[in-house]
Write a protein that holds these residues in place. Structure first.
Motif, mmCIF file in Angstrom:
data_model
loop_
_atom_site.group_PDB
_atom_site.id
_atom_site.type_symbol
_atom_site.label_atom_id
_atom_site.label_comp_id
_atom_site.label_asym_id
_atom_site.label_seq_id
_atom_site.Cartn_x
_atom_site.Cartn_y
_atom_site.Cartn_z
ATOM 1 N N ALA A 133 -28.644 -6.865 63.620
ATOM 2 C CA ALA A 133 -28.884 -8.055 62.800
ATOM 3 C C ALA A 133 -29.886 -8.981 63.483
ATOM 4 C CB ALA A 133 -27.567 -8.797 62.565
ATOM 5 N N GLU A 134 -31.079 -9.060 62.934
ATOM 6 C CA GLU A 134 -32.127 -9.874 63.547
ATOM 7 C C GLU A 134 -32.134 -11.310 63.044
ATOM 8 O OE1 GLU A 134 -35.823 -7.878 63.078
ATOM 9 O OE2 GLU A 134 -35.230 -6.136 64.315
ATOM 10 N N ASN A 135 -31.425 -11.584 61.961
ATOM 11 C CA ASN A 135 -31.402 -12.937 61.394
ATOM 12 C C ASN A 135 -30.106 -13.665 61.731
ATOM 13 O OD1 ASN A 135 -29.867 -11.242 59.770
ATOM 14 N ND2 ASN A 135 -30.331 -12.359 57.874
ATOM 15 N N VAL A 136 -29.524 -13.353 62.901
ATOM 16 C CA VAL A 136 -28.254 -13.920 63.338
ATOM 17 C C VAL A 136 -28.430 -14.597 64.694
ATOM 18 C CG1 VAL A 136 -25.959 -13.306 64.227
ATOM 19 C CG2 VAL A 136 -26.744 -12.350 62.063
ATOM 20 N N GLU A 137 -27.790 -15.755 64.859
ATOM 21 C CA GLU A 137 -27.786 -16.437 66.156
ATOM 22 C C GLU A 137 -26.410 -17.051 66.386
ATOM 23 O OE1 GLU A 137 -30.080 -20.028 68.625
ATOM 24 O OE2 GLU A 137 -30.895 -19.289 66.713
ATOM 25 N N PHE A 138 -25.838 -16.753 67.548
ATOM 26 C CA PHE A 138 -24.546 -17.318 67.909
ATOM 27 C C PHE A 138 -24.755 -18.464 68.899
ATOM 28 C CE2 PHE A 138 -23.354 -13.067 66.454
ATOM 29 C CZ PHE A 138 -22.358 -13.414 65.546
ATOM 30 N N PRO B 78 -33.418 -10.940 55.174
ATOM 31 C CA PRO B 78 -34.313 -11.208 56.309
ATOM 32 C C PRO B 78 -35.022 -12.549 56.248
ATOM 33 C CG PRO B 78 -35.238 -9.529 54.838
ATOM 34 C CD PRO B 78 -33.827 -9.749 54.410
ATOM 35 N N THR B 79 -35.124 -13.143 55.073
ATOM 36 C CA THR B 79 -35.763 -14.462 54.984
ATOM 37 C C THR B 79 -34.764 -15.591 55.225
ATOM 38 O OG1 THR B 79 -35.407 -14.546 52.578
ATOM 39 C CG2 THR B 79 -37.493 -13.605 53.369
ATOM 40 N N GLY B 80 -33.483 -15.260 55.340
ATOM 41 C CA GLY B 80 -32.446 -16.251 55.620
ATOM 42 C C GLY B 80 -32.003 -16.184 57.066
ATOM 43 N N LYS B 81 -30.992 -16.985 57.388
ATOM 44 C CA LYS B 81 -30.496 -17.036 58.766
ATOM 45 C C LYS B 81 -29.001 -17.322 58.731
ATOM 46 C CE LYS B 81 -31.193 -17.771 63.384
ATOM 47 N NZ LYS B 81 -32.213 -18.361 64.216
ATOM 48 N N ALA B 82 -28.264 -16.664 59.631
ATOM 49 C CA ALA B 82 -26.832 -16.908 59.752
ATOM 50 C C ALA B 82 -26.517 -17.316 61.181
ATOM 51 C CB ALA B 82 -26.035 -15.675 59.358
ATOM 52 N N TYR B 83 -25.970 -18.528 61.341
ATOM 53 C CA TYR B 83 -25.529 -19.027 62.644
ATOM 54 C C TYR B 83 -24.017 -18.872 62.755
ATOM 55 C CZ TYR B 83 -29.958 -21.604 63.299
ATOM 56 O OH TYR B 83 -31.272 -21.964 63.456
ATOM 57 N N GLY B 84 -23.566 -18.590 63.956
ATOM 58 C CA GLY B 84 -22.142 -18.636 64.264
ATOM 59 C C GLY B 84 -21.917 -19.598 65.409
ATOM 60 N N LEU B 85 -20.919 -20.458 65.283
ATOM 61 C CA LEU B 85 -20.620 -21.437 66.324
ATOM 62 C C LEU B 85 -19.214 -21.184 66.846
ATOM 63 C CD1 LEU B 85 -21.227 -24.105 67.884
ATOM 64 C CD2 LEU B 85 -20.289 -25.336 65.914
#
Length: 292
Positions: free
Chosen positions: A132-137, A106-113
């Motif tokens: 998943a709250e720490n994910v952004e596409f 939860p203190t990290g972040k995962a981006y998808g492009l």
């Protein structure tokens, strides 16, 4: 439009259509042509099958697994730590992003492009199902990453960089967005040694479905030219002519005659590199609001 730009646009159009089709197939409950559990009709199953173990498969929505078009499992090979920021280039249905998000916590972040609208829609649906709250596409191209300089700890990718017509730019962009000391850890298709143009074209169509894989030494050199150090290319699967017998026979090729020119020359590999600690990027911002 000059020839180079036209060819690049053509490649992107083919890739976008192919990945859009894979997303639609996964949405309808079927595996993608090169998915994690392909059917007999898929010529690509030796590359894309059995990449994720049962424990990993159980951590993500089924549609994320069905939409996978990878050639490896970068999340299993990359060292990810709690609190880190991870970027997946060409994230597709989001399987590697969701697995990474669990590892960075939860203190990290995962981006998808990704550049394909259907895949992004599927990825966001999978994100919702996974909670998943720490994910952004992000929507965009891997040649123009919509993130600021020095903002990512780890870049992963799964059989996508080989699809780009401008790999030098992809690697420069990866270098730009990585923090000093950041890691490049991708699965990709590479070739080994000299291969005749006809065989290369047909084998790469099979290996990546749509692919322009680099020779492994060339890949190493391009990473160095982009500024990376500590470069390693580790084979994870080596393909043989028998793996592609049906596909090559359908192309009218003499498979037995090809064997000496094919065996051991096409492989999936895990590619590692690092951005030097002293190499803070000072190029202009390429974030969502300033990259046209």
């Amino acid at each position: 439009m000059d020839r180079t730009n036209r060819e690049s646009a053509d490649i992107k159009a083919v890739v976008r259509e192919k990945y859009g089709e894979a997303a639609r197939r996964a949405e309808s409950g079927g595996s993608s042509c090169c998915g994690a559990a392909p059917g007999k009709e898929c010529a690509c199953d030796p590359i894309t099958s059995n990449l994720y173990d049962a424990a990993e498969a159980g951590q993500v929505p089924e549609k994320a697994l069905q939409a996978s078009l990878g050639c490896g499992n970068p999340t299993a090979l990359a060292k990810l730590n709690a609190g880190e920021v991870v970027l997946d280039l060409g994230s597709g249905g989001g399987i590697d992003v969701l697995l990474s998000a669990r590892r960075v916590g939860p203190t990290g972040k995962a981006y998808g492009l990704d550049m394909t609208g259907e895949m992004l829609a599927l990825a966001n649906e999978n994100k919702r199902k996974a909670g998943a709250e720490n994910v952004e596409f992000l929507r965009g191209e891997i040649e123009n990453i919509p993130l600021p300089d020095n903002s990512v700890d780890v870049i992963i990718s799964n059989c996508v960089i080989n699809l780009s017509s401008d790999k030098d730019r992809v690697l420069r962009e990866a270098f730009r967005v990585l923090k000093p000391g950041g890691r490049f850890a991708v699965s990709d298709v590479v070739t080994r040694g000299d291969v005749s143009p006809q065989i290369r074209q047909n084998m790469l169509l099979w290996v990546g479905c749509v692919a322009g894989a680099l020779e492994e030494t060339e890949y190493h050199n391009k990473l160095g030219a982009a500024g990376f150090e500590q470069i390693e290319i580790e084979p994870t699967r080596i393909y043989h002519v028998e793996d592609a017998r049906e596909f090559l026979s359908e192309k009218g090729l003499d498979v037995d005659a090809l064997a000496p020119q094919v065996d051991g020359k096409f492989l999936s590999a895990f590619v590692r590199a690092a951005k030097p600690l002293a190499a803070k990027t000072t190029e202009s911002c390429c974030g969502p609001t300033c990259c046209k």
